[in-house]
Design a protein around this motif. Structure first.
Motif, PDB file in Angstrom:
ATOM      1  N   ARG A  68      58.544  78.961  42.178  1.00 30.49           N
ATOM      2  CA  ARG A  68      57.247  79.470  42.665  1.00 30.49           C
ATOM      3  C   ARG A  68      56.200  79.498  41.562  1.00 30.49           C
ATOM      4  N   GLY A  69      56.456  78.777  40.491  1.00 27.90           N
ATOM      5  CA  GLY A  69      55.450  78.599  39.469  1.00 27.90           C
ATOM      6  C   GLY A  69      55.506  79.554  38.304  1.00 27.90           C
ATOM      7  N   PHE A  70      56.547  80.365  38.214  1.00 25.85           N
ATOM      8  CA  PHE A  70      56.682  81.288  37.088  1.00 25.85           C
ATOM      9  C   PHE A  70      57.475  80.653  35.950  1.00 25.85           C
ATOM     10  N   ARG A  71      57.222  81.127  34.738  1.00 27.36           N
ATOM     11  CA  ARG A  71      58.172  80.977  33.647  1.00 27.36           C
ATOM     12  C   ARG A  71      59.090  82.194  33.733  1.00 27.36           C
ATOM     13  N   ALA A  72      60.362  81.981  34.001  1.00 28.92           N
ATOM     14  CA  ALA A  72      61.284  83.090  34.237  1.00 28.92           C
ATOM     15  C   ALA A  72      62.155  83.341  33.011  1.00 28.92           C
ATOM     16  N   LEU A  73      62.274  84.608  32.642  1.00 30.49           N
ATOM     17  CA  LEU A  73      63.056  84.995  31.470  1.00 30.49           C
ATOM     18  C   LEU A  73      63.832  86.263  31.777  1.00 30.49           C
ATOM     19  N   GLY A  74      65.121  86.263  31.488  1.00 28.22           N
ATOM     20  CA  GLY A  74      65.936  87.455  31.652  1.00 28.22           C
ATOM     21  C   GLY A  74      65.969  88.274  30.371  1.00 28.22           C
ATOM     22  N   LEU A  75      65.925  89.586  30.500  1.00 31.12           N
ATOM     23  CA  LEU A  75      66.123  90.504  29.383  1.00 31.12           C
ATOM     24  C   LEU A  75      67.275  91.426  29.737  1.00 31.12           C
ATOM     25  N   PHE A  76      68.264  91.542  28.839  1.00 29.48           N
ATOM     26  CA  PHE A  76      69.423  92.378  29.144  1.00 29.48           C
ATOM     27  C   PHE A  76      69.536  93.524  28.148  1.00 29.48           C
ATOM     28  N   ALA A  77      70.131  94.604  28.607  1.00 29.41           N
ATOM     29  CA  ALA A  77      70.357  95.805  27.787  1.00 29.41           C
ATOM     30  C   ALA A  77      71.480  96.598  28.436  1.00 29.41           C
ATOM     31  N   PRO A  78      72.146  97.453  27.669  1.00 25.49           N
ATOM     32  CA  PRO A  78      73.208  98.269  28.281  1.00 25.49           C
ATOM     33  C   PRO A  78      72.658  99.312  29.235  1.00 25.49           C
ATOM     34  N   SER A  79      71.417  99.741  29.011  1.00 23.80           N
ATOM     35  CA  SER A  79      70.799 100.774  29.833  1.00 23.80           C
ATOM     36  C   SER A  79      69.310 100.797  29.526  1.00 23.80           C
ATOM     37  N   LEU A  80      68.507 101.209  30.489  1.00 23.39           N
ATOM     38  CA  LEU A  80      67.080 101.386  30.233  1.00 23.39           C
ATOM     39  C   LEU A  80      66.796 102.688  29.499  1.00 23.39           C
ATOM     40  N   LYS A  81      67.796 103.580  29.449  1.00 29.80           N
ATOM     41  CA  LYS A  81      67.583 104.895  28.844  1.00 29.80           C
ATOM     42  C   LYS A  81      68.135 105.020  27.434  1.00 29.80           C
ATOM     43  N   ALA A  82      69.048 104.148  27.031  1.00 32.60           N
ATOM     44  CA  ALA A  82      69.571 104.208  25.661  1.00 32.60           C
ATOM     45  C   ALA A  82      68.398 104.041  24.700  1.00 32.60           C
ATOM     46  N   PRO A  83      68.167 104.984  23.805  1.00 24.40           N
ATOM     47  CA  PRO A  83      66.928 104.978  23.007  1.00 24.40           C
ATOM     48  C   PRO A  83      66.637 103.665  22.296  1.00 24.40           C
ATOM     49  N   GLU A  84      67.621 103.101  21.597  1.00 24.74           N
ATOM     50  CA  GLU A  84      67.358 101.866  20.858  1.00 24.74           C
ATOM     51  C   GLU A  84      67.073 100.706  21.804  1.00 24.74           C
ATOM     52  N   ALA A  85      67.859 100.604  22.870  1.00 29.36           N
ATOM     53  CA  ALA A  85      67.653  99.525  23.832  1.00 29.36           C
ATOM     54  C   ALA A  85      66.314  99.688  24.539  1.00 29.36           C
ATOM     55  N   ALA A  86      65.970 100.926  24.904  1.00 26.70           N
ATOM     56  CA  ALA A  86      64.692 101.171  25.588  1.00 26.70           C
ATOM     57  C   ALA A  86      63.519 100.802  24.687  1.00 26.70           C
ATOM     58  N   GLY A  87      63.619 101.144  23.408  1.00 29.24           N
ATOM     59  CA  GLY A  87      62.559 100.795  22.474  1.00 29.24           C
ATOM     60  C   GLY A  87      62.396  99.297  22.338  1.00 29.24           C
ATOM     61  N   TRP A  88      63.518  98.586  22.243  1.00 25.15           N
ATOM     62  CA  TRP A  88      63.467  97.124  22.140  1.00 25.15           C
ATOM     63  C   TRP A  88      62.844  96.521  23.397  1.00 25.15           C
ATOM     64  N   LEU A  89      63.280  96.997  24.581  1.00 21.07           N
ATOM     65  CA  LEU A  89      62.740  96.470  25.834  1.00 21.07           C
ATOM     66  C   LEU A  89      61.236  96.705  25.921  1.00 21.07           C
ATOM     67  N   ALA A  90      60.803  97.912  25.566  1.00 18.75           N
ATOM     68  CA  ALA A  90      59.372  98.222  25.635  1.00 18.75           C
ATOM     69  C   ALA A  90      58.569  97.290  24.727  1.00 18.75           C
ATOM     70  N   ARG A  91      59.095  97.011  23.550  1.00 21.81           N
ATOM     71  CA  ARG A  91      58.382  96.112  22.631  1.00 21.81           C
ATOM     72  C   ARG A  91      58.301  94.696  23.197  1.00 21.81           C
ATOM     73  N   GLN A  92      59.387  94.228  23.805  1.00 21.33           N
ATOM     74  CA  GLN A  92      59.373  92.880  24.376  1.00 21.33           C
ATOM     75  C   GLN A  92      58.405  92.803  25.548  1.00 21.33           C
ATOM     76  N   VAL A  93      58.443  93.790  26.424  1.00 21.91           N
ATOM     77  CA  VAL A  93      57.553  93.790  27.588  1.00 21.91           C
ATOM     78  C   VAL A  93      56.092  93.841  27.138  1.00 21.91           C
ATOM     79  N   ARG A  94      55.823  94.658  26.134  1.00 21.30           N
ATOM     80  CA  ARG A  94      54.448  94.799  25.639  1.00 21.30           C
ATOM     81  C   ARG A  94      53.979  93.491  24.988  1.00 21.30           C
ATOM     82  N   THR A  95      54.874  92.823  24.260  1.00 20.90           N
ATOM     83  CA  THR A  95      54.514  91.586  23.568  1.00 20.90           C
ATOM     84  C   THR A  95      54.393  90.406  24.530  1.00 20.90           C
TER      85      THR A  95
END
Length: 581
Positions: A231-258
């Motif tokens: 449907r015209g997207f560039r699709a990318l998966g991001l994986f983590a053990p949990s959205l709440k684990a502090p280190e993983a959540a911080g990494w995810l937030a940085r990737q989403v923001r970037t």
């Protein structure tokens, strides 16, 4: 032992005796996690188990052995011949006390190398007491199992074999899988900045659990990425053990923001809000569509009016709603594969459901299109409810002047640059009609599933017999205000039976109602329902995780629906959000 087993499975699972029918093997791995078992199967195959280069292996899910009789049968028929047994527990010893007691007794009686480990990543010293291997072996096995993936699983099996006095060859390859990272069907695990191929196409992120990666259970994630790319997207998966684990959540937030995605499809469960009240997926301000990777089978979903089991409803719908997620439907179901003749085990894995995958991707594309369209080109439909009231009531709603509210919304949109006009009055709406030819309706109707068209014909006859048809066309109570349509929601049935039929979840809507929404799909980029409540969320179909044969989805399709709802009725608001919003 001779036992006759009778089983019945559905969304409401009960504990029934089960005979897994497995012959003895050198090693046995039991776990509550299908991810664990999938990784062990992959590790055993990687180590040459099928060619005889690893000890024989049996795998089983503890969920199939909850009944005491199931445990007795499995101990007698399978575990009696084992030399090494690994058990991964979630919930500690109290979750499966009889099974652990019987296996521990057998291990001490037969000299079996038994390792009982926590399966949730948290230390649980109480499980050590059931084990017969040294603590050092337990900790090594624990580390390998927590790492996950085929290489670590192969190493864990080799470690168990050594503890049991069996030979397993050396294990090559990296035994660690990153705790967080990016993934695409083409690259596999990769750096997000490398995997997110630059280009003009909008980026869609798919967030998923690391456990799916280490278990090689990525079929629904891969299907979502491919559907989004189509449907015209560039699709990318991001994986983590949990959205709440502090280190993983911080990494995810940085990737989403970037990365600043246009849309996010969230395949994790529960609420993702941390201690600060924020979710890492909200870092870019993009729409987040929640999907369910159901733990039930497709057959259970197809047969169930409620759509999802209570556990799936809580994990994938109710708790993500706390984060403001837009539920986009079910993406996959847990299905057993073919029984592996070597392992005597049918791996249960997520199987994507192609029509639902397509519907999710269509919704993502519709929300992105709504955001990307310039304000002056956006089209909007404001649909006013006809909640049961007096015959002379127009756009009746509880505690709301729906017409004045619609006019105020148009005024706000105009100030924001939308090419719409305010000035809507009750008199204008009462006197206005928009016509749609029967021929156009029949063409649109032909695209609905056969079952819905058959039900419509059986309940209401031919389209031309509908009272709203005048001179070969439907006449909707609607008016245009620039690029906006303001309309009165048609009666779903007979006006005289409005009170009785308004909340009837079994009553098929009439032709004029069906025609109205099929017409709207070609007239608008988004639908705003004004006034609680309408009838769309009360049409026949599943309560949640709808199919294309559920009337609410058949009528609205992928169209974004925005529904301001009265604050003191969260129950009906939740129903509306889950079925149409």
């Amino acid at each position: 032992m001779h036992v006759v087993f009778r089983e019945s499975h559905g969304l409401d699972e009960t504990e029934t005796p089960t005979d897994l029918g497995q012959r003895p093997a050198d090693l046995v791995v039991l776990s509550l996690s299908d991810s664990d078992l999938g990784a062990m199967a992959a590790g055993w195959a990687r180590g040459g188990g099928r060619e005889g280069r690893m000890p024989s292996l049996r795998l089983a899910n503890i969920a199939a052995l909850k009944h005491p009789l199931s445990v007795d049968v499995y101990v007698e028929q399978t575990l009696e011949g084992a030399k090494g047994v690994l058990v991964r527990m979630i919930g500690g010893a109290p979750y499966w006390p009889y099974g652990l007691q019987q296996i521990a007794a057998l291990a001490r009686r037969n000299g079996i190398a038994l390792a009982v480990l926590p399966g949730d990543g948290r230390p649980d010293a109480s499980l050590d007491a059931f084990s017969t291997v040294p603590v050092s072996t337990l900790r090594r096995l624990q580390h390998l199992c927590d790492e996950g993936g085929a290489v670590a699983a192969q190493a864990a099996l080799a470690q168990l074999a050594m503890a049991a006095g069996l030979y397993a060859g050396p294990v090559s390859g990296a035994k660690a899988v990153p705790m967080v990272g990016a993934w695409t069907p083409g690259h596999g695990v990769a750096c997000p900045l490398i995997a997110a191929t630059p280009g003009d196409a909008p980026l869609a992120l798919v967030a998923f659990y690391r456990s799916y990666l280490v278990a090689a259970d990525l079929a629904p994630v891969e299907a979502l990425c491919e559907a989004l790319a189509a449907r015209g997207f560039r699709a990318l998966g991001l994986f983590a053990p949990s959205l709440k684990a502090p280190e993983a959540a911080g990494w995810l937030a940085r990737q989403v923001r970037t990365l600043r995605p246009a849309v996010i499809v969230n395949a994790t469960a529960f609420s993702g809000r941390g201690a600060d009240g924020a979710s890492p997926l909200d870092a870019a301000g993009a729409p987040v569509l929640q999907v369910a990777l159901s733990t039930s089978t497709r057959a259970a979903w197809a047969e169930a009016a409620r759509g999802l089991s209570p556990a799936d409803l809580a994990m994938h719908v109710a708790l993500p709603e706390v984060d403001g997620r837009l539920f986009a439907g079910v993406a996959s179901f847990k299905e057993p594969g073919a029984r592996d003749p070597d392992l005597e085990f049918a791996r249960v894995a997520h199987r994507p459901e192609p029509p639902r995958i397509a519907a999710i991707a269509d919704r993502a594309a519709a929300w992105r299109r709504l955001a990307a369209t310039p304000a002056s080109e956006k089209r909007v439909a404001l649909v006013l409810s006809t909640y049961p009231g007096r015959e002379w009531n127009l756009a009746h709603a509880v505690g709301l002047d729906a017409v004045a509210s619609a006019d105020a919304i148009l005024g706000d949109l105009a100030e924001a640059g939308w090419a719409v006009e305010d000035g809507v009055t009750v008199e204008d709406l009462r006197a206005s009609r928009v016509r749609w030819p029967l021929a156009a309706y029949r063409a649109a109707l032909a695209r609905l599933p056969d079952g819905l068209r058959d039900a419509l014909a059986a309940a209401w006859g031919a389209p031309e017999d509908d009272p709203a048809v005048e001179d070969g066309a439907f006449a909707f109570v609607a008016l245009r205000r620039g690029r906006a349509v303001v309309a009165l929601q048609p009666e779903r049935g007979a006006t005289a039976a409005r009170d009785a039929e308004y909340h009837d979840l079994s009553r098929t809507p009439r032709h004029a109602y069906v025609a109205f929404y099929l017409w709207l799909r070609g007239e608008t980029d988004a639908l705003v329902h004004v006034g609680a409540h309408g009838t769309l969320e009360w049409l026949p179909g599943k309560a949640v995780a709808l199919s294309d044969e559920c009337w609410p989805e058949a009528l609205t399709g992928a169209m974004p629906v925005i529904y301001p709802f009265i604050v003191n009725d969260p129950g009906e608001a939740a129903q509306a959000k889950r079925r149409i919003g």
